[in-house]
Design a protein around this motif. Structure first.
Motif, mmCIF file in Angstrom:
data_model
loop_
_atom_site.group_PDB
_atom_site.id
_atom_site.type_symbol
_atom_site.label_atom_id
_atom_site.label_comp_id
_atom_site.label_asym_id
_atom_site.label_seq_id
_atom_site.Cartn_x
_atom_site.Cartn_y
_atom_site.Cartn_z
ATOM 1 N N VAL A 47 -34.879 49.303 29.681
ATOM 2 C CA VAL A 47 -36.451 49.052 30.451
ATOM 3 C C VAL A 47 -37.111 50.436 30.435
ATOM 4 O O VAL A 47 -36.538 51.503 31.039
ATOM 5 C CB VAL A 47 -36.105 48.404 31.813
ATOM 6 C CG1 VAL A 47 -37.553 48.150 32.203
ATOM 7 C CG2 VAL A 47 -35.312 47.013 31.716
ATOM 8 N N HIS A 48 -38.286 50.330 29.865
ATOM 9 C CA HIS A 48 -39.259 51.410 29.932
ATOM 10 C C HIS A 48 -40.620 50.862 30.888
ATOM 11 O O HIS A 48 -41.084 49.966 30.108
ATOM 12 C CB HIS A 48 -39.613 52.060 28.611
ATOM 13 C CG HIS A 48 -38.502 52.432 27.729
ATOM 14 N ND1 HIS A 48 -38.144 53.785 27.693
ATOM 15 C CD2 HIS A 48 -37.546 51.710 27.004
ATOM 16 C CE1 HIS A 48 -37.072 53.898 26.856
ATOM 17 N NE2 HIS A 48 -36.377 52.640 26.592
ATOM 18 N N MET A 49 -40.812 51.580 31.768
ATOM 19 C CA MET A 49 -42.018 51.023 32.513
ATOM 20 C C MET A 49 -43.370 51.702 32.314
ATOM 21 O O MET A 49 -43.149 53.102 32.218
ATOM 22 C CB MET A 49 -41.757 51.229 34.091
ATOM 23 C CG MET A 49 -40.473 50.147 34.778
ATOM 24 S SD MET A 49 -40.285 50.586 36.452
ATOM 25 C CE MET A 49 -40.115 52.287 36.648
ATOM 26 N N GLY A 87 -49.271 44.225 39.686
ATOM 27 C CA GLY A 87 -48.656 45.196 38.677
ATOM 28 C C GLY A 87 -46.985 44.967 38.893
ATOM 29 O O GLY A 87 -46.329 45.300 37.740
ATOM 30 N N ALA A 88 -46.483 44.363 40.049
ATOM 31 C CA ALA A 88 -45.011 44.118 40.166
ATOM 32 C C ALA A 88 -44.468 42.783 39.293
ATOM 33 O O ALA A 88 -43.258 42.721 39.279
ATOM 34 C CB ALA A 88 -44.539 43.970 41.484
ATOM 35 N N VAL A 89 -45.421 41.961 38.746
ATOM 36 C CA VAL A 89 -44.904 40.677 38.314
ATOM 37 C C VAL A 89 -44.347 40.870 37.024
ATOM 38 O O VAL A 89 -43.081 39.975 36.916
ATOM 39 C CB VAL A 89 -46.106 39.629 38.105
ATOM 40 C CG1 VAL A 89 -46.835 39.469 39.396
ATOM 41 C CG2 VAL A 89 -47.484 40.300 37.121
ATOM 42 N N PRO A 90 -44.556 41.820 36.076
ATOM 43 C CA PRO A 90 -43.673 42.233 35.145
ATOM 44 C C PRO A 90 -42.089 42.205 35.318
ATOM 45 O O PRO A 90 -41.311 41.686 34.825
ATOM 46 C CB PRO A 90 -44.356 42.955 34.263
ATOM 47 C CG PRO A 90 -45.844 42.846 34.423
ATOM 48 C CD PRO A 90 -45.642 42.825 36.170
ATOM 49 N N VAL A 127 -45.239 46.307 31.828
ATOM 50 C CA VAL A 127 -46.589 46.866 32.024
ATOM 51 C C VAL A 127 -46.916 46.886 33.578
ATOM 52 O O VAL A 127 -47.405 45.780 33.960
ATOM 53 C CB VAL A 127 -47.822 46.532 31.382
ATOM 54 C CG1 VAL A 127 -49.161 47.401 31.852
ATOM 55 C CG2 VAL A 127 -47.680 46.552 29.904
ATOM 56 N N LEU A 128 -46.719 48.017 34.476
ATOM 57 C CA LEU A 128 -46.842 48.124 35.794
ATOM 58 C C LEU A 128 -48.355 48.247 36.087
ATOM 59 O O LEU A 128 -48.866 49.626 36.137
ATOM 60 C CB LEU A 128 -46.182 48.985 36.582
ATOM 61 C CG LEU A 128 -44.589 48.876 36.250
ATOM 62 C CD1 LEU A 128 -43.778 49.850 37.233
ATOM 63 C CD2 LEU A 128 -44.229 47.461 36.508
ATOM 64 N N PHE A 167 -50.291 55.112 37.660
ATOM 65 C CA PHE A 167 -50.535 56.366 37.728
ATOM 66 C C PHE A 167 -51.955 56.756 37.088
ATOM 67 O O PHE A 167 -52.393 57.789 36.776
ATOM 68 C CB PHE A 167 -49.661 57.329 37.010
ATOM 69 C CG PHE A 167 -48.023 57.492 37.633
ATOM 70 C CD1 PHE A 167 -47.969 56.790 38.917
ATOM 71 C CD2 PHE A 167 -47.081 57.884 36.949
ATOM 72 C CE1 PHE A 167 -46.651 56.789 39.557
ATOM 73 C CE2 PHE A 167 -45.930 57.908 37.741
ATOM 74 C CZ PHE A 167 -45.609 57.482 38.966
ATOM 75 N N GLN A 168 -52.615 55.792 36.625
ATOM 76 C CA GLN A 168 -53.961 55.898 35.908
ATOM 77 C C GLN A 168 -54.909 56.286 36.857
ATOM 78 O O GLN A 168 -54.885 56.042 38.191
ATOM 79 C CB GLN A 168 -54.317 54.425 35.380
ATOM 80 C CG GLN A 168 -55.630 54.357 34.312
ATOM 81 C CD GLN A 168 -55.624 55.364 33.267
ATOM 82 O OE1 GLN A 168 -56.024 56.697 33.740
ATOM 83 N NE2 GLN A 168 -54.883 55.154 32.152
#
Length: 403
Positions: free
Chosen positions: A37-39, A278-281, A301-302, A44-45
């Motif tokens: 898993v790579h978030m 943002g947490a749904v994925p 994609v958070l 942070f945008q």
């Protein structure tokens, strides 16, 4: 229909405003899921959300006359902040209509970025109606939150970044509200690497796209109800839905409880603040909502981190309940000296921490010689809760689990 060239053009337009956000490998969530898993940390945008990308791209395509007339938009919060900052950076006047239920933190942030904020309606759709009235009355350009190809193209720059940073990616998991984010990402990803799977995730209480795909045509919900306010949209866009239908492989849904659990995991284990949308994925991944192979390379994609602090308290508590780390229960004791002490002895031996206790002799539903007790308890997980309940029932207590 939106194409890769649109996304590539958007990448040049937004490069000096939108950050290239980190794509962070997480050992914790990889271990929990069995995937690699790579978030993608869009929390942070700038403005705390991906929305700055699409808003910047749209505003930078305005003619000189359109810039002079100003822009207007409707948003539950993140798009509002994106439009406000993008407009300010371009010297364009902006008005933003937000639902009356919008989190106060997002309202204040939008004003701080330079936009005039008007509160109207109970949800995004009613705010949008008011914004369109301002568009007509004042000659402003409406900057849609999702149903605009320039906005969609701006959001698609996330897909380009994922492919650049993680060429071996196999699945990208994306939140869906109105569909602008996933339309852009899917367009970029499928054009560059058609074999990469794109999975969309909606909240159960705002599942317009999932319902539309099942019925074969775009559906509009009568209402939406979810803690994920950023994706609480009644219908996908007329422009986004055809892209989703053609380029997204699968759309799944998650419950509010599952979203809350993911928010807590991200805070406690991931050390990062992510809002419900943002947490749904991550929720979909950890709850096994879609099928994947062991060690499959997955990029959730958070999409944002603008969580209202009042809502955060509720979400964290709900997440603790769903993990079995907080329970509220009720039982009845004999109204005699030492009865409460006997109960507390069991709780102590089971290493349970008491947050609150309420002792009531006046409830008419119990015997005259009894007392009702409600307990708020900190526990260590579902197995601990099950063991505690077994121990209490073995001791003769009838226990009602309230949460």
């Amino acid at each position: 229909m939106l194409e890769l060239d649109d996304v590539l053009a958007a990448q040049d337009r937004v490069a000096d405003v939108a950050r290239h956000t980190p794509l962070d490998y997480t050992h914790t969530f990889s271990s929990m899921s069995g995937a690699e898993v790579h978030m993608k940390l869009e929390n942070f945008q700038r403005t705390g959300s991906f929305k700055i990308r699409g808003a910047t791209n749209r505003i930078r395509t305005l003619t000189d006359a359109e810039q002079d007339a100003g822009v207007v938009t409707a948003s539950a919060g993140n798009h509002a902040q994106g439009v406000a900052l993008a407009a300010t950076r371009s010297g364009v006047d902006a008005k933003v209509v937000m639902p009356e239920t919008a989190p106060i933190s997002k309202v204040k942030a939008t004003r701080a970025y330079g936009a005039e904020v008007l509160l109207h309606g109970v949800d995004y759709n009613e705010a949008q109606d008011e914004a369109h009235e301002l568009e007509e009355a004042e000659g402003r350009t409406y900057v849609h939150a999702f149903d605009d190809e320039d906005v969609m193209a701006g959001q698609g720059t996330i897909g380009l970044e994922i492919l650049d940073d993680l060429p071996e990616v196999e699945t990208v998991v994306v939140p869906i509200g109105g569909g602008g984010l996933i339309s852009g990402i899917a367009t970029a990803v499928k054009a560059r690497k058609p074999d990469v799977r794109v999975v969309g995730v909606q909240a159960e209480g705002a599942s317009s796209v999932a319902d539309s795909l099942k019925k074969g045509e775009r559906q509009t919900l009568g209402s939406v109800d979810t803690i994920a306010d950023g994706i609480a949209v009644r219908s996908a866009g007329a422009n986004t839905f055809p892209v989703i239908r053609e380029r997204v492989d699968e759309v799944v849904t998650v419950s509010d409880g599952e979203i809350a659990k993911a928010v807590v995991y991200l805070l406690e284990r991931g050390k990062t603040m992510v809002e419900g949308a943002g947490a749904v994925p991550l929720a979909a991944l950890l709850e096994g909502k879609f099928v994947y192979e062991e060690d499959e390379v997955i990029a959730p994609v958070l999409s944002g981190g603008n969580m209202d602090l009042n809502l955060l308290t509720t979400v964290v508590m709900r997440g603790l309940v769903d993990q079995g780390r907080y329970v509220k229960l009720r039982t009845v004791l004999k109204d005699r000296p030492g009865a409460l002490e006997d109960l507390l002895e069991i709780l102590t031996e089971e290493r349970t921490n008491i947050y609150a206790i309420q002792h009531d002799r006046t409830n008419r539903d119990i015997a005259m010689n009894a007392a009702e007790v409600e307990l708020d308890l900190e526990t260590r997980g579902e197995e601990h809760v099950a063991g505690l309940l077994d121990r209490m029932e073995a001791a003769g207590y009838e226990v009602e689990l309230l949460v």
